[in-house]
Design a protein around this motif. Structure first.
Motif, PDB file in Angstrom:
ATOM      1  N   LEU A 119       0.849  -1.186   0.000  1.00  0.00           N
ATOM      2  CA  LEU A 119       0.000   0.000   0.000  1.00  0.00           C
ATOM      3  C   LEU A 119       0.886   1.238   0.000  1.00  0.00           C
ATOM      4  CD1 LEU A 119      -2.515  -1.243   2.700  1.00  0.00           C
ATOM      5  CD2 LEU A 119      -3.031  -0.850   0.283  1.00  0.00           C
ATOM      6  N   PRO A 120       0.467   2.310  -0.651  1.00  0.00           N
ATOM      7  CA  PRO A 120       1.311   3.501  -0.750  1.00  0.00           C
ATOM      8  C   PRO A 120       1.647   4.093   0.613  1.00  0.00           C
ATOM      9  CG  PRO A 120      -0.798   3.828  -1.892  1.00  0.00           C
ATOM     10  CD  PRO A 120      -0.806   2.469  -1.314  1.00  0.00           C
ATOM     11  N   GLY A 135      -6.021  -7.096  -8.455  1.00  0.00           N
ATOM     12  CA  GLY A 135      -6.007  -6.168  -9.571  1.00  0.00           C
ATOM     13  C   GLY A 135      -6.604  -4.804  -9.249  1.00  0.00           C
ATOM     14  N   GLU A 136      -7.199  -4.661  -8.056  1.00  0.00           N
ATOM     15  CA  GLU A 136      -7.718  -3.357  -7.640  1.00  0.00           C
ATOM     16  C   GLU A 136      -6.567  -2.438  -7.255  1.00  0.00           C
ATOM     17  OE1 GLU A 136     -10.846  -2.115  -7.539  1.00  0.00           O
ATOM     18  OE2 GLU A 136     -11.654  -3.954  -8.411  1.00  0.00           O
ATOM     19  N   ARG A 137      -6.855  -1.158  -7.136  1.00  0.00           N
ATOM     20  CA  ARG A 137      -5.838  -0.170  -6.782  1.00  0.00           C
ATOM     21  C   ARG A 137      -6.301   0.677  -5.594  1.00  0.00           C
ATOM     22  NH1 ARG A 137      -1.991   0.574 -10.804  1.00  0.00           N
ATOM     23  NH2 ARG A 137      -2.404  -0.678 -12.630  1.00  0.00           N
ATOM     24  N   VAL A 138      -5.321   1.141  -4.819  1.00  0.00           N
ATOM     25  CA  VAL A 138      -5.556   2.087  -3.728  1.00  0.00           C
ATOM     26  C   VAL A 138      -4.670   3.285  -4.008  1.00  0.00           C
ATOM     27  CG1 VAL A 138      -5.195   2.525  -1.269  1.00  0.00           C
ATOM     28  CG2 VAL A 138      -6.196   0.368  -2.006  1.00  0.00           C
ATOM     29  N   GLN A 139      -5.278   4.467  -4.064  1.00  0.00           N
ATOM     30  CA  GLN A 139      -4.542   5.690  -4.376  1.00  0.00           C
ATOM     31  C   GLN A 139      -3.744   5.531  -5.668  1.00  0.00           C
ATOM     32  OE1 GLN A 139      -4.475   8.646  -2.372  1.00  0.00           O
ATOM     33  NE2 GLN A 139      -6.199   7.687  -1.351  1.00  0.00           N
ATOM     34  N   ALA A 183      -2.313   2.938  -6.810  1.00  0.00           N
ATOM     35  CA  ALA A 183      -1.262   1.918  -6.746  1.00  0.00           C
ATOM     36  C   ALA A 183      -1.874   0.519  -6.643  1.00  0.00           C
ATOM     37  CB  ALA A 183      -0.356   2.169  -5.548  1.00  0.00           C
ATOM     38  N   LEU A 184      -1.351  -0.393  -7.449  1.00  0.00           N
ATOM     39  CA  LEU A 184      -1.749  -1.785  -7.384  1.00  0.00           C
ATOM     40  C   LEU A 184      -1.232  -2.361  -6.070  1.00  0.00           C
ATOM     41  CD1 LEU A 184      -3.112  -3.869  -9.238  1.00  0.00           C
ATOM     42  CD2 LEU A 184      -0.851  -4.474 -10.075  1.00  0.00           C
ATOM     43  N   PHE A 185      -2.061  -3.077  -5.342  1.00  0.00           N
ATOM     44  CA  PHE A 185      -1.619  -3.675  -4.085  1.00  0.00           C
ATOM     45  C   PHE A 185      -1.655  -5.185  -4.183  1.00  0.00           C
ATOM     46  CE2 PHE A 185      -6.161  -2.826  -3.632  1.00  0.00           C
ATOM     47  CZ  PHE A 185      -6.644  -4.050  -3.218  1.00  0.00           C
ATOM     48  N   ARG A 186      -1.018  -5.823  -3.246  1.00  0.00           N
ATOM     49  CA  ARG A 186      -0.962  -7.286  -3.180  1.00  0.00           C
ATOM     50  C   ARG A 186      -1.951  -7.742  -2.113  1.00  0.00           C
ATOM     51  NH1 ARG A 186       4.231 -11.021  -3.419  1.00  0.00           N
ATOM     52  NH2 ARG A 186       3.246 -12.912  -2.718  1.00  0.00           N
ATOM     53  N   ILE A 187      -2.687  -8.811  -2.383  1.00  0.00           N
ATOM     54  CA  ILE A 187      -3.679  -9.316  -1.430  1.00  0.00           C
ATOM     55  C   ILE A 187      -3.599 -10.840  -1.377  1.00  0.00           C
ATOM     56  CG2 ILE A 187      -5.453  -9.202  -3.222  1.00  0.00           C
ATOM     57  CD1 ILE A 187      -7.503  -8.717  -0.994  1.00  0.00           C
TER      58      ILE A 187
END
Length: 92
Positions: free
Chosen positions: A11-12, A68-72, A74-78
């Protein structure tokens, strides 16, 4: 019933915890009640959050649907957090 934890990483770091919490709340709210905690596993470059969900089925569905979703932007890992998967109390 045990709860299951989903690990959300990369996450950023430049985003505040409050803003990240709001974004994660929006992403995970369709999966029921959640509990979000932040860890410092990401070091200085990124943040990591643990999102506690009610059960394994819900956690697996969230991981599949949110890849494949993004936060701010940025692609995140889940992933399912295998280390915390058992003996966690579900959200109230």
């Amino acid at each position: 019933m045990d709860g299951f934890t989903v690990k959300v990483s990369e996450l950023p770091f430049k985003t505040t915890e409050e803003d990240l919490r709001k974004e994660l709340q929006k992403l995970f709210s369709p999966y029921g009640e959640i509990k979000i905690t932040f860890t410092d596993e990401g070091g200085d470059q990124s943040r990591t959050a643990a999102v506690q969900l009610k059960n394994e089925e819900t956690a697996v569905r969230a991981v599949k649907e949110l890849r494949g979703e993004r936060v701010q932007g940025a692609l995140f890992r889940i992933d399912i957090d295998r280390l915390r998967r058992k003996r966690i109390q579900p959200p109230p």
